[in-house]
Design an enzyme around this catalytic site. Structure first.
Site, PDB file in Angstrom:
ATOM      1  N   ASP A  94     -10.443   7.968   3.512  1.00  0.00           N
ATOM      2  CA  ASP A  94     -10.811   7.111   4.634  1.00  0.00           C
ATOM      3  C   ASP A  94     -11.302   7.882   5.866  1.00  0.00           C
ATOM      4  O   ASP A  94     -10.902   9.025   6.057  1.00  0.00           O
ATOM      5  CB  ASP A  94      -9.631   6.206   5.010  1.00  0.00           C
ATOM      6  CG  ASP A  94      -8.333   6.963   5.341  1.00  0.00           C
ATOM      7  OD1 ASP A  94      -7.980   7.901   4.605  1.00  0.00           O
ATOM      8  OD2 ASP A  94      -7.676   6.595   6.326  1.00  0.00           O
ATOM      9  N   HIS A 114      -9.761  10.882   8.481  1.00  0.00           N
ATOM     10  CA  HIS A 114      -8.511  11.239   7.816  1.00  0.00           C
ATOM     11  C   HIS A 114      -8.810  12.132   6.598  1.00  0.00           C
ATOM     12  O   HIS A 114      -8.078  13.081   6.299  1.00  0.00           O
ATOM     13  CB  HIS A 114      -7.778   9.962   7.377  1.00  0.00           C
ATOM     14  CG  HIS A 114      -6.350  10.175   7.016  1.00  0.00           C
ATOM     15  ND1 HIS A 114      -5.575   9.198   6.438  1.00  0.00           N
ATOM     16  CD2 HIS A 114      -5.531  11.253   7.153  1.00  0.00           C
ATOM     17  CE1 HIS A 114      -4.349   9.673   6.237  1.00  0.00           C
ATOM     18  NE2 HIS A 114      -4.298  10.906   6.645  1.00  0.00           N
ATOM     19  N   GLU A 174      -6.499   3.209  13.443  1.00  0.00           N
ATOM     20  CA  GLU A 174      -6.618   2.531  12.152  1.00  0.00           C
ATOM     21  C   GLU A 174      -7.647   1.413  12.275  1.00  0.00           C
ATOM     22  O   GLU A 174      -7.553   0.556  13.160  1.00  0.00           O
ATOM     23  CB  GLU A 174      -5.269   1.941  11.730  1.00  0.00           C
ATOM     24  CG  GLU A 174      -4.242   2.965  11.294  1.00  0.00           C
ATOM     25  CD  GLU A 174      -4.399   3.398   9.842  1.00  0.00           C
ATOM     26  OE1 GLU A 174      -5.288   2.859   9.155  1.00  0.00           O
ATOM     27  OE2 GLU A 174      -3.616   4.259   9.399  1.00  0.00           O
ATOM     28  N   HIS A 228      -9.082   6.273  10.625  1.00  0.00           N
ATOM     29  CA  HIS A 228      -8.582   5.860   9.319  1.00  0.00           C
ATOM     30  C   HIS A 228      -9.125   4.470   8.990  1.00  0.00           C
ATOM     31  O   HIS A 228      -9.558   3.743   9.877  1.00  0.00           O
ATOM     32  CB  HIS A 228      -7.052   5.717   9.323  1.00  0.00           C
ATOM     33  CG  HIS A 228      -6.285   6.856   9.888  1.00  0.00           C
ATOM     34  ND1 HIS A 228      -5.502   7.676   9.100  1.00  0.00           N
ATOM     35  CD2 HIS A 228      -6.128   7.308  11.158  1.00  0.00           C
ATOM     36  CE1 HIS A 228      -4.900   8.591   9.870  1.00  0.00           C
ATOM     37  NE2 HIS A 228      -5.276   8.386  11.118  1.00  0.00           N
ATOM     38  N   TYR A 229      -9.030   4.060   7.731  1.00  0.00           N
ATOM     39  CA  TYR A 229      -9.030   2.627   7.441  1.00  0.00           C
ATOM     40  C   TYR A 229      -7.647   2.237   6.961  1.00  0.00           C
ATOM     41  O   TYR A 229      -6.878   3.077   6.480  1.00  0.00           O
ATOM     42  CB  TYR A 229     -10.132   2.205   6.471  1.00  0.00           C
ATOM     43  CG  TYR A 229     -10.124   2.767   5.052  1.00  0.00           C
ATOM     44  CD1 TYR A 229      -8.963   2.906   4.286  1.00  0.00           C
ATOM     45  CD2 TYR A 229     -11.328   3.098   4.435  1.00  0.00           C
ATOM     46  CE1 TYR A 229      -8.992   3.383   2.997  1.00  0.00           C
ATOM     47  CE2 TYR A 229     -11.371   3.573   3.133  1.00  0.00           C
ATOM     48  CZ  TYR A 229     -10.191   3.710   2.421  1.00  0.00           C
ATOM     49  OH  TYR A 229     -10.218   4.177   1.133  1.00  0.00           O
ATOM     50  N   THR A 230      -7.323   0.943   7.090  1.00  0.00           N
ATOM     51  CA  THR A 230      -5.970   0.494   6.742  1.00  0.00           C
ATOM     52  C   THR A 230      -5.751   0.508   5.230  1.00  0.00           C
ATOM     53  O   THR A 230      -4.632   0.742   4.766  1.00  0.00           O
ATOM     54  CB  THR A 230      -5.708  -0.912   7.296  1.00  0.00           C
ATOM     55  OG1 THR A 230      -6.769  -1.795   6.915  1.00  0.00           O
ATOM     56  CG2 THR A 230      -5.598  -0.876   8.818  1.00  0.00           C
TER      57      THR A 230
END
Length: 260
Positions: free
Chosen positions: A152, A142, A100, A35-37
């Site tokens: 993401d 994700h 993340e 994921h990215y935040t």
């Protein structure tokens, strides 16, 4: 949660999250979900992932400078995937380890991922893959498991660099060339074949021969991961050829799982 010993030897800190549970039916994790935040600052991202009541968490957070924080033990079920599915399985939180990656994301300018951060992601994933026997084709985005909701880690994420280090499944994308594509509104056997191929790889997509909105979202997610040169949801020759190359290079047992 009380503090705990990190599973990864390269995790520099433990910040326990209050948001976790048991993996359903004793399911062992065999997937890594990246994921990215998607938040403007790291402090807010860590607070979001660790504070009781937010109902979100991840096993690991990889900071921009390469530091790695563990928030949930790998044996526990973190709450990072949300409504998602892959290869016929819809409790992705129970079968995956969530990572993340600190990045502001599409809503906040979407910067490049620093090299130090990517090197840390690779090292972390390699360790998880060894500990948990995660096959390369089950290191996913994700957006792969939730294409209608998520972007993401997005088209700037260097999946090719991970694959060069043994993390993730990748083929060189076919070049973008002119040709008659499959696109929104098309109804044909060719669309059904595309949907079948996406489903065999693992994507949750209806097989109805209609290039509908959900099919377009799945194609867009596929492009973000595997053909990032053009992300438009249109199944052109490059997209179709890249998908077939990925399927051809999957191990036999993976194709059986994806076809269920």
């Amino acid at each position: 949660m009380k503090t705990f010993s990190p599973d990864s030897s390269i995790a520099s800190d433990v910040i326990p999250s209050a948001n976790y549970g048991e993996r359903n039916k004793g399911r062992l994790p065999d997937m890594i979900l990246l994921h990215y935040t998607g938040m403007p600052d790291v402090e807010g991202a860590i607070a979001q992932l660790c504070t009781a009541g937010t109902d979100v968490s991840a096993h690991y957070i990889v900071l921009e400078d390469g530091r790695i924080v563990q928030c949930v033990p790998e044996a526990k079920r973190a709450w990072h995937a949300g409504v998602a599915s892959w290869a016929g399985e819809d409790d992705i939180n129970s079968c995956s380890i969530g990572v993340e990656i600190v990045n502001r994301g599409h809503d906040w300018g979407y910067p490049e991922f620093p090299l130090r951060q990517i090197a840390a992601v690779i090292a972390l994933c390699r360790g998880i893959m060894l500990r948990r026997n995660v096959p390369s084709h089950r290191v996913l985005a994700h957006s792969d498991v939730a294409p209608s909701r998520k972007k993401d880690p997005g088209e700037k994420f260097p999946w090719h660099s991970l694959a060069n280090s043994g993390v993730g499944h990748w083929v060189q994308p076919a070049p973008v060339v002119r040709g008659e594509p499959l696109k929104l509104g098309t109804i044909s056997d060719s669309v059904g074949d595309l949907q079948q191929a996406l489903a065999r790889y693992g994507y949750g997509v209806p097989i109805n021969g209609k290039y509908d909105g959900l099919t377009m979202e799945v194609v867009t997610a596929f492009q973000r991961h595997f053909r990032p040169a053009r992300v438009d949801g249109v199944a052109d020759h490059s997209t179709l050829t890249t998908l077939q190359s990925l399927l051809a290079s999957l191990p036999a047992e993976a194709k059986t799982v994806a076809a269920r």
